[in-house]
Design a protein around this motif. Structure first.
Motif, PDB file in Angstrom:
ATOM      1  N   GLU A 197      -5.116  -3.774   1.366  1.00 40.28           N
ATOM      2  CA  GLU A 197      -5.694  -5.071   1.045  1.00 40.28           C
ATOM      3  C   GLU A 197      -4.689  -6.148   1.412  1.00 40.28           C
ATOM      4  O   GLU A 197      -3.664  -6.312   0.744  1.00 40.28           O
ATOM      5  CB  GLU A 197      -6.054  -5.136  -0.438  1.00 40.28           C
ATOM      6  CG  GLU A 197      -7.170  -4.188  -0.798  1.00 40.28           C
ATOM      7  CD  GLU A 197      -7.600  -4.309  -2.246  1.00 40.28           C
ATOM      8  OE1 GLU A 197      -7.353  -5.359  -2.860  1.00 40.28           O
ATOM      9  OE2 GLU A 197      -8.185  -3.338  -2.744  1.00 40.28           O
ATOM     10  N   HIS A 198      -4.975  -6.849   2.502  1.00 42.95           N
ATOM     11  CA  HIS A 198      -4.090  -7.898   3.007  1.00 42.95           C
ATOM     12  C   HIS A 198      -4.957  -8.997   3.607  1.00 42.95           C
ATOM     13  O   HIS A 198      -5.957  -8.703   4.262  1.00 42.95           O
ATOM     14  CB  HIS A 198      -3.133  -7.319   4.065  1.00 42.95           C
ATOM     15  CG  HIS A 198      -2.045  -8.253   4.449  1.00 42.95           C
ATOM     16  ND1 HIS A 198      -2.207  -9.204   5.433  1.00 42.95           N
ATOM     17  CD2 HIS A 198      -0.785  -8.391   3.981  1.00 42.95           C
ATOM     18  CE1 HIS A 198      -1.078  -9.890   5.561  1.00 42.95           C
ATOM     19  NE2 HIS A 198      -0.210  -9.422   4.693  1.00 42.95           N
ATOM     20  N   ASP A 207      -5.469  -5.536   8.740  1.00 46.61           N
ATOM     21  CA  ASP A 207      -6.044  -4.255   8.327  1.00 46.61           C
ATOM     22  C   ASP A 207      -5.354  -3.175   9.144  1.00 46.61           C
ATOM     23  O   ASP A 207      -5.043  -3.386  10.325  1.00 46.61           O
ATOM     24  CB  ASP A 207      -7.548  -4.175   8.619  1.00 46.61           C
ATOM     25  CG  ASP A 207      -8.397  -4.815   7.550  1.00 46.61           C
ATOM     26  OD1 ASP A 207      -7.905  -4.978   6.419  1.00 46.61           O
ATOM     27  OD2 ASP A 207      -9.563  -5.129   7.840  1.00 46.61           O
ATOM     28  N   PHE A 234       0.849  -1.190   0.000  1.00 46.94           N
ATOM     29  CA  PHE A 234       0.000   0.000   0.000  1.00 46.94           C
ATOM     30  C   PHE A 234       0.883   1.237   0.000  1.00 46.94           C
ATOM     31  O   PHE A 234       1.880   1.296   0.713  1.00 46.94           O
ATOM     32  CB  PHE A 234      -0.895   0.018   1.246  1.00 46.94           C
ATOM     33  CG  PHE A 234      -1.796   1.205   1.324  1.00 46.94           C
ATOM     34  CD1 PHE A 234      -3.028   1.202   0.698  1.00 46.94           C
ATOM     35  CD2 PHE A 234      -1.404   2.345   2.008  1.00 46.94           C
ATOM     36  CE1 PHE A 234      -3.854   2.310   0.752  1.00 46.94           C
ATOM     37  CE2 PHE A 234      -2.222   3.454   2.066  1.00 46.94           C
ATOM     38  CZ  PHE A 234      -3.452   3.444   1.438  1.00 46.94           C
TER      39      PHE A 234
END
Length: 125
Positions: A104-105, A109, A89
């Motif tokens: 987005e993992h 978060d 990110f």
């Protein structure tokens, strides 16, 4: 964009630290942590870098915006093998809209709670 909105953005204060919240989706545990601008911090298998954090002045609706860069410290399936950790990110996160530009993992978060302490500057024309 209305001129009034542009003038209000120019009044945002720049701060030296930010409070972020990290969530481990596997355990369901959330952790709040403070970061200084320019210093990396590890959250799980992620390296989080805070580049800048802005907060609205008290006479405007509350909002915090931070520019973050997040790298994975472990190899991830589907990410090309490179010499450095993959960048997951790089962009602005807004406290009032954590889903607008989200990390987005599959396991973690991270989102901005607010900017704090040590006011460095005020954006003004």
């Amino acid at each position: 964009v209305p001129r009034k909105a542009i003038l209000e953005v120019r009044r945002w204060h720049q701060y030296e630290t930010a409070t972020l919240r990290g969530l481990d989706k596997i355990t369901g545990r959330s952790t709040d942590f403070e970061m200084k601008v320019g210093e990396a911090q590890i959250f799980g298998s992620l390296e989080v870098n805070l580049q800048v954090c802005f907060q609205t002045p008290p006479d405007l609706p509350p909002e915090s915006a931070a520019f973050l860069q997040v790298k994975s410290l472990t190899p991830m399936i589907g990410v090309a093998d490179t010499d450095s950790e993959p960048m997951l990110f790089s962009g602005w996160m807004f406290a009032s809209s954590p889903g607008l530009n989200a990390l987005e993992h599959p396991v973690y978060d991270i989102w901005v709670i607010h900017c704090a302490k040590g006011e460095a500057a005020v954006l003004q024309d």
